[in-house]
Structures are given as structure tokens and as C-alpha cells.
Motif scaffolding. Structure first.
Motif, PDB file in Angstrom:
ATOM      1  N   VAL A 109      13.405  25.902 -24.114  1.00 48.05           N
ATOM      2  CA  VAL A 109      14.101  25.603 -22.890  1.00 48.05           C
ATOM      3  C   VAL A 109      14.680  26.778 -22.056  1.00 48.05           C
ATOM      4  O   VAL A 109      14.967  27.985 -22.686  1.00 48.05           O
ATOM      5  CB  VAL A 109      15.618  24.973 -23.278  1.00 48.05           C
ATOM      6  CG1 VAL A 109      16.602  24.596 -21.892  1.00 48.05           C
ATOM      7  CG2 VAL A 109      15.433  23.850 -24.187  1.00 48.05           C
ATOM      8  N   ASP A 110      13.919  26.661 -20.753  1.00 49.16           N
ATOM      9  CA  ASP A 110      13.954  27.867 -19.939  1.00 49.16           C
ATOM     10  C   ASP A 110      15.318  28.115 -19.261  1.00 49.16           C
ATOM     11  O   ASP A 110      15.387  28.337 -18.140  1.00 49.16           O
ATOM     12  CB  ASP A 110      12.874  27.791 -18.840  1.00 49.16           C
ATOM     13  CG  ASP A 110      11.313  27.620 -19.446  1.00 49.16           C
ATOM     14  OD1 ASP A 110      11.192  28.518 -20.447  1.00 49.16           O
ATOM     15  OD2 ASP A 110      10.458  27.270 -18.727  1.00 49.16           O
ATOM     16  N   GLN A 111      16.227  28.403 -20.086  1.00 50.91           N
ATOM     17  CA  GLN A 111      17.728  28.351 -19.767  1.00 50.91           C
ATOM     18  C   GLN A 111      18.583  28.908 -20.817  1.00 50.91           C
ATOM     19  O   GLN A 111      18.125  28.744 -22.137  1.00 50.91           O
ATOM     20  CB  GLN A 111      18.377  27.195 -19.083  1.00 50.91           C
ATOM     21  CG  GLN A 111      19.632  27.396 -18.574  1.00 50.91           C
ATOM     22  CD  GLN A 111      19.582  28.311 -17.508  1.00 50.91           C
ATOM     23  OE1 GLN A 111      19.901  29.643 -17.467  1.00 50.91           O
ATOM     24  NE2 GLN A 111      19.275  27.933 -16.113  1.00 50.91           N
ATOM     25  N   GLU A 144      20.339  22.289 -20.397  1.00 50.40           N
ATOM     26  CA  GLU A 144      20.512  21.816 -19.307  1.00 50.40           C
ATOM     27  C   GLU A 144      19.341  20.746 -19.269  1.00 50.40           C
ATOM     28  O   GLU A 144      18.304  20.878 -19.488  1.00 50.40           O
ATOM     29  CB  GLU A 144      20.276  22.895 -18.319  1.00 50.40           C
ATOM     30  CG  GLU A 144      20.746  22.615 -16.814  1.00 50.40           C
ATOM     31  CD  GLU A 144      20.563  23.801 -15.787  1.00 50.40           C
ATOM     32  OE1 GLU A 144      21.266  24.261 -15.203  1.00 50.40           O
ATOM     33  OE2 GLU A 144      19.337  24.518 -16.017  1.00 50.40           O
ATOM     34  N   HIS A 175      15.751  21.196 -17.685  1.00 49.17           N
ATOM     35  CA  HIS A 175      14.854  21.832 -18.469  1.00 49.17           C
ATOM     36  C   HIS A 175      14.261  21.197 -19.533  1.00 49.17           C
ATOM     37  O   HIS A 175      13.511  21.076 -19.906  1.00 49.17           O
ATOM     38  CB  HIS A 175      15.371  22.892 -18.752  1.00 49.17           C
ATOM     39  CG  HIS A 175      15.693  24.185 -17.569  1.00 49.17           C
ATOM     40  ND1 HIS A 175      14.543  25.006 -17.070  1.00 49.17           N
ATOM     41  CD2 HIS A 175      16.766  24.465 -16.885  1.00 49.17           C
ATOM     42  CE1 HIS A 175      14.782  25.611 -16.110  1.00 49.17           C
ATOM     43  NE2 HIS A 175      16.184  25.272 -16.116  1.00 49.17           N
ATOM     44  N   LYS A 177      11.886  18.801 -18.568  1.00 48.90           N
ATOM     45  CA  LYS A 177      10.279  19.120 -18.389  1.00 48.90           C
ATOM     46  C   LYS A 177       9.731  19.030 -19.673  1.00 48.90           C
ATOM     47  O   LYS A 177       8.393  19.086 -19.702  1.00 48.90           O
ATOM     48  CB  LYS A 177      10.632  20.643 -17.942  1.00 48.90           C
ATOM     49  CG  LYS A 177      10.972  20.979 -16.468  1.00 48.90           C
ATOM     50  CD  LYS A 177      11.274  22.329 -16.374  1.00 48.90           C
ATOM     51  CE  LYS A 177      11.646  22.555 -14.845  1.00 48.90           C
ATOM     52  NZ  LYS A 177      11.958  24.103 -14.714  1.00 48.90           N
ATOM     53  N   SER A 179      11.184  26.477  -8.181  1.00 47.78           N
ATOM     54  CA  SER A 179      11.869  26.835  -9.430  1.00 47.78           C
ATOM     55  C   SER A 179      11.165  27.769 -10.104  1.00 47.78           C
ATOM     56  O   SER A 179      10.005  28.125 -10.127  1.00 47.78           O
ATOM     57  CB  SER A 179      11.903  25.653 -10.578  1.00 47.78           C
ATOM     58  OG  SER A 179      12.394  25.884 -11.576  1.00 47.78           O
ATOM     59  N   PRO A 213      12.292  31.215 -13.647  1.00 52.18           N
ATOM     60  CA  PRO A 213      13.232  31.509 -14.607  1.00 52.18           C
ATOM     61  C   PRO A 213      14.207  32.202 -14.057  1.00 52.18           C
ATOM     62  O   PRO A 213      15.570  32.140 -14.348  1.00 52.18           O
ATOM     63  CB  PRO A 213      12.486  32.208 -15.408  1.00 52.18           C
ATOM     64  CG  PRO A 213      10.954  31.915 -15.357  1.00 52.18           C
ATOM     65  CD  PRO A 213      10.962  31.460 -13.992  1.00 52.18           C
ATOM     66  N   ASP A 234      16.402  30.184 -11.646  1.00 51.09           N
ATOM     67  CA  ASP A 234      17.103  29.109 -12.455  1.00 51.09           C
ATOM     68  C   ASP A 234      18.415  29.967 -13.218  1.00 51.09           C
ATOM     69  O   ASP A 234      19.439  29.131 -13.327  1.00 51.09           O
ATOM     70  CB  ASP A 234      16.357  28.544 -13.538  1.00 51.09           C
ATOM     71  CG  ASP A 234      15.539  27.713 -12.594  1.00 51.09           C
ATOM     72  OD1 ASP A 234      15.416  27.317 -11.589  1.00 51.09           O
ATOM     73  OD2 ASP A 234      14.368  27.138 -13.271  1.00 51.09           O
TER      74      ASP A 234
END
Length: 331
Positions: free
Chosen positions: A173-175, A179, A182, A185, A265, A267, A270
Motif C-alpha cells: 500500500v503506497d501510503q 486508505e 490505494h 489499486k 498521483s 507517492p 499522496d
């Protein structure tokens, strides 16, 4: 055909690569978290302990402080633990819990409370003679219960939709917290469009609340500018402008985070937007609401005075229970 795999854990975004920066991020997040706990805790204590603040405006402010504590406690503790222990993992159940409580505390219940607060200011300034009948204790309790109840049901719906999707694009998860955009995706099924539609519907409701808030404040400002007393205008603006600032920051960053086009978007973007909507408001809301609110400042000062007075009394009582020979020995 996509490789659909069973995911038992997710990997969150690492805030730093080196150990020194990880510890620096931990210290920074800890400071923000403690500031949010202190600020919102003071508001809760001041409103609960002082009868002069037992009014609809401060009742809704108390609810907002509770929601802010829940929002920031959903994201920061896990991020701090990952930075401290140099890990990125979060369990599947933990990720689902983060989504559930973040949607509940952030999108639904909190914005409903902010809408109720704008209605409170509208009635107090534009219809002061009807304030007691329109915003009695029962009406306030019903509005708060509706905000919490509808928020929880909507959060359950979004969480069930999101975590019923098959995942085939890994588990990263790129957070720094779980979230919904993400997680979507990672899905390989067209069923994710169902959750996208649910998100659009929720955001539409939020925008409807925002329109209501704007219209309420347009009426409020018209009424305030007609006030003959400069002191009355100052008091009205001191309670309305902080609320409008909180709503604007809350809405703009939240909607951008959930509905921004994939083409813009990144990283870093975000991450900044996530901090702005999930970390910053709970930390600065107590400051914004108390900066120009003399009643709240006085209640907080009285709370500190009462606490120090109680501590001194306890100290004197303990000394009184000590034997005389012990006191003389210590001296």
C-alpha cells in the motif's frame, strides 16, 4: 489471467530508508500525536467540567474533539510503531480496522458534526429567539446520535465493499496507513467500480453538507454585518471563522485524496495530502477553536488552576499523615 492471491497482511509505505530518519519521523509523529491528545483532551475536560460551556455549540465541539482523537489514533500509532521497529507490515484485520474507523471518524461522523455546528451558529445568530426551541438538549442529542450512527453504518458499507474484492497486484500500500484508493489499486476485478460508486455517492453527500454550511454562513455573515455593536460582531466572527477554516481544510484535502485523477498521483503528493487531511486537522483544531474563544480559554485556565489546587491539597494531606519523627529526620 491475473494471479489472485490470498493476502494475510499489507505492507505500508516506509517514511524513510535510513534508521536515523526513521527515528526522526517517530519523534515528529509522537510530538504531533501528543499535541493532539493534549489539545483535544483539554477541550473535552473543559466542556465536561464547566457548566457555562454546557451549550449546543460546545456540545458539538466536544463531539468533534472525540472524533479528532479517534481519527488521529487510527493512523499515527501504527505509523509510529513501524518507524520505531523498522517494519512496514500491518495485518489484514488491522488494515480493515483502519479503513473502518478512518471512514467513520473522518468522512461521515466528523463532517456531520461540522454541519450541525454550522446550523448551530446559524440559529444562534440569525434566529436567536428560537434558539432554545430549535436546539434543545434533545435535538442536539438526536443530531449527534444520527451523525455517529450513520457514520458507522456507512463506514461498515465501505469497508465490506473494499475488502470483499480479490487482490492480484501484491500487498504493498503506497501510503503510511490503509486508505481505500490505494487498496483499490491492488484489485484485479471490475467489482472495484462498486466501491468507486459508493465513494462518489459519499462525497456527493459531503458536498451537499458543504453547500448547506456555505449557505448557512452566508446568512450568518449578512446578519453579523448588520449588528450595531462591534463587540457583538467580534464575538460572532470569533466563533464562525475558525469553524469555516476547519471545514475548508477538511473538505479540500479529503476530497482531493479520494477523487484525484490517477494521472497526477505520486507517492510524495499522496503522502502530503494524507497528512493534511488525517493528521493536521485533529492536531490544529483545538488551537483554531480556542485561539479567539475567550470562554474556552477561561475554562481551560480554570481547569489548570483547579488541577494545581487539588495537587497542592493532596500534597498537604499526605504531609499531614506523615509521623513527626519522619519529618524531623528528613529535615
Amino acid at each position: 489471467m491475473p494471479n489472485i492471491s490470498s493476502v494475510s497482511e499489507f505492507l505500508l509505505l516506509a517514511l524513510a530508508d535510513t534508521r536515523e530518519l526513521q527515528l526522526l519521523h517517530f519523534a515528529l509523529l509522537l510530538g504531533i500525536y501528543l499535541a493532539a491528545l493534549l489539545g483535544n483532551g483539554l477541550i473535552l475536560s473543559a466542556v465536561a467540567c464547566h457548566h457555562r460551556l454546557h451549550t449546543p455549540m460546545y456540545f458539538f465541539l466536544l463531539n468533534l474533539a472525540l472524533l479528532d482523537l479517534g481519527c488521529i489514533s487510527t493512523t499515527l500509532p501504527k505509523a509510529m510503531a513501524n518507524a520505531l521497529w523498522d517494519t512496514r507490515a500491518i495485518s489484514y484485520q488491522g488494515c480493515a480496522a483502519q479503513v473502518l474507523f478512518l471512514v467513520f471518524f473522518f468522512f461521515d461522523a466528523e463532517f456531520s458534526i461540522l454541519t450541525a455546528m454550522s446550523y448551530d451558529r446559524y440559529v444562534a445568530i440569525c434566529k436567536p429567539l428560537h434558539y432554545g426551541s430549535l436546539l434543545g438538549s434533545r435535538a442536539c442529542a438526536q443530531m449527534a446520535a444520527a451523525a455517529w450512527g450513520s457514520g458507522f453504518l456507512n463506514a461498515v458499507l465501505h469497508t465490506a465493499n473494499t475488502f470483499s474484492l480479490p487482490l492480484c497486484h501484491g500487498n504493498a500500500v503506497d501510503q503510511f496507513f490503509c486508505e481505500i484508493p490505494h487498496i483499490l489499486k491492488l484489485s484485479c476485478s471490475d467489482a472495484y467500480l462498486r466501491e468507486v460508486r459508493a465513494l462518489v455517492f459519499s462525497v456527493s453527500l459531503v458536498l451537499g453538507c458543504f453547500v448547506f454550511i456555505v449557505l448557512s454562513y452566508m446568512q450568518v455573515f449578512r446578519a453579523v454585518l448588520r449588528m450595531p455593536s462591534s463587540q457583538g460582531r467580534h464575538k460572532a466572527f470569533s466563533t464562525c471563522l475558525p469553524h469555516l477554516a476547519v471545514v475548508s481544510l477538511f473538505l479540500s484535502t479529503g476530497i482531493f485524496a479520494y477523487l484525484k485523477p490517477p494521472s497526477i498521483s505520486s507517492p510524495s503528493l499522496d503522502l502530503v495530502v494524507a497528512v493534511l487531511y488525517s493528521v493536521l486537522p485533529p492536531a490544529v483544531n483545538p488551537l483554531i477553536y480556542s485561539m479567539r474563544n475567550q470562554e474556552l480559554k477561561h475554562a481551560v485556565r480554570k481547569l489548570f488552576h483547579t488541577s494545581s489546587f487539588s495537587i497542592n491539597n493532596v500534597h498537604k494531606i499526605l504531609i499531614g499523615f506523615l509521623p513527626t519523627n519522619t519529618l524531623s529526620a528528613n529535615s
